[in-house]
Scaffold this active site. Sequence first.
Site, PDB file in Angstrom:
ATOM      1  N   SER A  18       0.826  -1.200   0.000  1.00  0.00           N
ATOM      2  CA  SER A  18       0.000   0.000   0.000  1.00  0.00           C
ATOM      3  C   SER A  18       0.868   1.261   0.000  1.00  0.00           C
ATOM      4  O   SER A  18       0.376   2.346  -0.288  1.00  0.00           O
ATOM      5  CB  SER A  18      -0.899   0.007   1.245  1.00  0.00           C
ATOM      6  OG  SER A  18      -0.103  -0.073   2.408  1.00  0.00           O
ATOM      7  N   CYS A  80       1.921  -6.364   1.774  1.00  0.00           N
ATOM      8  CA  CYS A  80       0.985  -5.669   2.665  1.00  0.00           C
ATOM      9  C   CYS A  80       0.045  -6.676   3.329  1.00  0.00           C
ATOM     10  O   CYS A  80      -0.627  -7.456   2.641  1.00  0.00           O
ATOM     11  CB  CYS A  80       0.195  -4.686   1.817  1.00  0.00           C
ATOM     12  SG  CYS A  80      -1.077  -3.798   2.710  1.00  0.00           S
ATOM     13  N   GLU A 165       4.802   6.583  10.005  1.00  0.00           N
ATOM     14  CA  GLU A 165       4.833   7.421   8.800  1.00  0.00           C
ATOM     15  C   GLU A 165       5.216   8.855   9.121  1.00  0.00           C
ATOM     16  O   GLU A 165       5.784   9.541   8.292  1.00  0.00           O
ATOM     17  CB  GLU A 165       3.469   7.399   8.123  1.00  0.00           C
ATOM     18  CG  GLU A 165       3.097   5.990   7.740  1.00  0.00           C
ATOM     19  CD  GLU A 165       2.599   5.865   6.327  1.00  0.00           C
ATOM     20  OE1 GLU A 165       1.797   6.698   5.940  1.00  0.00           O
ATOM     21  OE2 GLU A 165       3.018   4.910   5.648  1.00  0.00           O
ATOM     22  N   CYS A 199       2.010  -6.314  10.350  1.00  0.00           N
ATOM     23  CA  CYS A 199       1.870  -5.075   9.578  1.00  0.00           C
ATOM     24  C   CYS A 199       3.268  -4.647   9.164  1.00  0.00           C
ATOM     25  O   CYS A 199       4.212  -4.723   9.966  1.00  0.00           O
ATOM     26  CB  CYS A 199       1.210  -3.989  10.427  1.00  0.00           C
ATOM     27  SG  CYS A 199       1.178  -2.386   9.618  1.00  0.00           S
ATOM     28  N   HIS A 201       4.689  -1.903   8.838  1.00  0.00           N
ATOM     29  CA  HIS A 201       5.347  -0.782   9.523  1.00  0.00           C
ATOM     30  C   HIS A 201       5.884  -1.140  10.914  1.00  0.00           C
ATOM     31  O   HIS A 201       6.719  -0.418  11.460  1.00  0.00           O
ATOM     32  CB  HIS A 201       4.367   0.373   9.708  1.00  0.00           C
ATOM     33  CG  HIS A 201       4.028   1.085   8.439  1.00  0.00           C
ATOM     34  ND1 HIS A 201       3.520   0.441   7.341  1.00  0.00           N
ATOM     35  CD2 HIS A 201       4.129   2.402   8.098  1.00  0.00           C
ATOM     36  CE1 HIS A 201       3.312   1.325   6.376  1.00  0.00           C
ATOM     37  NE2 HIS A 201       3.670   2.513   6.823  1.00  0.00           N
TER      38      HIS A 201
HETATM   39  N1  DGL Z   1       0.946  -2.109   4.590  1.00  0.00           N
HETATM   40  C1  DGL Z   1      -0.106  -2.132   5.576  1.00  0.00           C
HETATM   41  C2  DGL Z   1      -0.136  -3.482   6.279  1.00  0.00           C
HETATM   42  O1  DGL Z   1       0.816  -4.229   6.307  1.00  0.00           O
HETATM   43  C3  DGL Z   1       0.069  -1.035   6.600  1.00  0.00           C
HETATM   44  C4  DGL Z   1      -0.152   0.352   6.031  1.00  0.00           C
HETATM   45  C5  DGL Z   1      -1.562   0.566   5.541  1.00  0.00           C
HETATM   46  O2  DGL Z   1      -2.510   0.579   6.359  1.00  0.00           O
HETATM   47  O3  DGL Z   1      -1.715   0.717   4.339  1.00  0.00           O
HETATM   48  O4  DGL Z   1      -1.175  -3.847   6.819  1.00  0.00           O
END
Ligand code: DGL
Length: 281
Positions: A18, A80, A165, A199, A201
Amino acid sequence: MSARSETESKGPIGIFDSGLGGLTVFHAIRARLPQYDYCYLGDTARTPYGSRSFDIIYRYTLQGVRALFAQGCPLVILACNTASAKALRSIQQKDLPRHFPGRRVLGVIRPSVELVGRLSQSRKVGLFATAGTVRSESYALEFRRLYPDLTLHQEACPMWVPLVENNETGTVAAEFLVRRHVDALMDRDPDIDTIILACTHYPLLLPLIRLYVPGNVQIVNQGPPVAERLEDYLLRHPEMERQCLKNSRRRFLTTGTAEEFESLAAAFFPEPLNAEQIELG
Ligand code: DGL
């Protein structure tokens, strides 16, 4: 293009996210499999996906996957979690057979579940993720399928992605929000002995998470198990492996501006990079 000619073309391995967080997964993949070419696509113009509806995440993810197929990728990894949770199954079951029979799309959930299922002794497992991933119940379903003896406790942490972020991981606010969710999870079951950071991040919050999680609890960062399962997949599927280019090249595509991607990427990926802007649709 026919299924036959499609399977004969070669291209880079695609990595879709994402936004920028998937670079943490990509970093682990490249460290383990440096010989392949990669094309990373981050939908930074429309990030975050975590709180969006099923339909939107599916539509955006499919657009990203199609764009990577158009770049010649025979295989795409959804780095993601939210996309893996909400779009992977539909893409695998509906879109690939119908439109791209020779291509493959893999996610991050199964490799993480497999590793945690092997690691946990108490059979009590915790998970931190976006609200979308938690609501999808994808991890719960996968655990029930692979390890029905295991109990999963999920904790949605909607503020953790914005913290990362906005480069706020070293602040008092970050301490407060990390501690609050760690305590909420551990209060639910003090026997939890393994936690998945589900996730992209969250590896950037690991030092803080480690501070509040009891010392005997193992914390699973998804990059390494995803890279290991990809290696295993390529060994078991030589017909796909043959289609992956091996010149160690990498490209970075973004739906936002290239400058923003390049400057923000440093927090997630420890090498300088050049990005190119593309449009999805
Ligand atoms: N890449 C998303 C995840 O791993 C986290 C960032 C988003 O919410 O887009 O769930």
